[in-house]
Structure formats: C-alpha cells, structure tokens
Design an enzyme around this catalytic site. Structure first.
Site, PDB file in Angstrom:
ATOM      1  N   GLU A  31      85.831 -27.856  73.317  1.00 41.07           N
ATOM      2  CA  GLU A  31      84.778 -27.023  73.899  1.00 41.07           C
ATOM      3  C   GLU A  31      83.438 -27.515  73.353  1.00 41.07           C
ATOM      4  O   GLU A  31      83.254 -27.582  72.139  1.00 41.07           O
ATOM      5  CB  GLU A  31      85.045 -25.582  73.463  1.00 41.07           C
ATOM      6  N   ASP A  42      76.895 -16.033  70.311  1.00 39.78           N
ATOM      7  CA  ASP A  42      77.121 -16.904  69.155  1.00 39.78           C
ATOM      8  C   ASP A  42      76.776 -16.230  67.838  1.00 39.78           C
ATOM      9  O   ASP A  42      75.786 -15.515  67.735  1.00 39.78           O
ATOM     10  CB  ASP A  42      76.278 -18.182  69.282  1.00 39.78           C
TER      11      ASP A  42
END
EC number: 4.2.1.20
Length: 241
Positions: A31, A42
């Site tokens: 990824e 995130d």
C-alpha cells in the site's frame, strides 16, 4: 494457509526502493500512501512522513512516474491510498488511466463513503483498477454486508475505532465481525490499524485473510537500517505463511 501481507509505505522521494524491499520480503500487496495536506485517517507517524514528503516536492505525478518506470521490478501487487480530493483535482478518468499505466492494482479512498464509491465505480465501468472498500467496527451489520457484497480486490477492515497505529487492544468483537464480513463477500478480508507485532498478527489472522501494517513499517524505514527492517518483515511473513 497463506495469509496476505499488506505493508504500507508513504510515497516519499525514495518510496520505490522501499516498495522493492517490501516486495522482496514477501509482501503480497504493498500500500503506497499519497502525501496529502489534510490526512484525516492517518496517525502522527504517517502524518509526519507525509508532511516531509510534501516538503520534498513529492506529488501524485511523481508516484505515478516512479511506479510506471519500475513496475517490471516489483513482484507484489500495489495499491494507492489517496484522498478523493487528489483524484478529483487530477480528473477521475485521467487518474484511472494513469493507475492502469503504472500497474496499480487498487485504490483505497478513506474519505469516500460507500455510496460515492459505488457511483465512482459506475462512472468508470471500463477501469482495470479495483476500488478497495474499508469497513470500520462502527459500521452497522446491514451496511457492512452491503459493502462486502459490492467489494472488489480485497476488503480492508479497520480493527480499532481510532486513527492508524495507536496502541491498544483489538476490538473484542473484531474476530466475529471479520468472520461475518467474510461470509458476505467473495474477496479476501484483511485487518489493519494498530497492528505492530508478530503476536498481533498471529492473533488477528485467526479470523482475517491477512494484515495491513502501516505506522510500524513507516517508522522502521525512517529509523532503522535496511537489514533490521528486513528481519522484522521476515518475522511477519513467517507468521503469515
């Protein structure tokens, strides 16, 4: 049974070397995070390397160019994790064409709800790039069954109700939820967010078809020498074999 190893790297200046390292260490799917100024999904580790990548001048075009040039040297499949804003700005069709040219297996778009994902798929029936679905533990059963039924490529289940890489226990209902999702889909179901150690991996693959490891790998690429990182990757790969 072979379980999927899906490590994450940030698309920074030297990301392509990291992708090759991960591929050689037995990653099934890598990824690649596309740096973005407002990365809502995130945690701090990934946010920091993302900001650094932006300062280095890395953008989606750089990532496409690097993948296109190096795709023959990468054994693993690879997917991009990107926010919709970047796709929209590039132009959906142009973005999907660039993905195809760069050999991108799939897209994870964390800020796009399922209904909009389905509309995106419907607008581009000819595309070769999978749009990967995310399912959080907070998603209702009815909705997660629908997402599972519509899924392509693989499903990314979010193991904790938090951003990536924070410490903590897995959701107690997690294994049951993963098994339930698997019963409603044809594609592999991998678990991510907060997975760091071989023990975590061993625990979660009792239910899932594989794991995504993000912050821990990003941290190791930032701080450790290559050999130490490779040893860590091998430990994870061995647990998954």
């Amino acid at each position: 049974m072979h379980k999927l190893f899906v490590p994450y790297v940030m698309g920074n200046r030297d990301f392509i070397e990291n992708v090759k390292t991960l591929s050689e260490a037995g990653a099934d799917i890598v990824e690649v995070g596309v740096p973005f100024s407002d990365p809502v999904a995130d945690g701090p580790v990934i946010m920091n390397v993302g900001n650094k990548a932006i300062q280095e001048g890395v953008n989606i075009q750089y990532i496409f160019d690097q993948l296109t040039e190096n795709q023959d040297e990468i054994q693993s499949k690879y997917v991009l994790m990107t926010y919709y804003n970047i796709i929209n700005h590039y132009g959906e069709l142009a973005f999907l064409n660039a993905c195809e040219q760069a050999g991108v297996y799939g897209l994870i778009i964390p800020d796009l709800p399922h209904e909009l994902v389905q509309q995106l798929k419907a607008r581009h029936p000819e595309r070769k790039t999978n749009i990967i679905s995310l399912i959080a533990m907070t998603t209702s059963n009815t909705r997660s069954h629908q997402i599972a039924k519509d899924a392509e490529g693989f499903i990314y289940t979010v193991t904790m109700n938090a951003t990536t890489g924070e410490d903590g226990k897995f959701h107690p209902e997690l294994k049951n939820r993963i098994k339930d999702i698997k019963a409603h889909t044809e594609v592999p179901v991998v678990a991510g967010f907060g997975i760091r150690t071989a023990a975590h991996v061993k625990d979660i693959i009792e239910a899932s078809d594989g794991v995504v490891i993000g912050s821990e790998i990003v941290k190791r690429f930032e701080n450790d020498d290559k050999q130490t990182t490779i040893e860590y990757l091998k430990t994870i790969r061995n647990v998954l074999n």
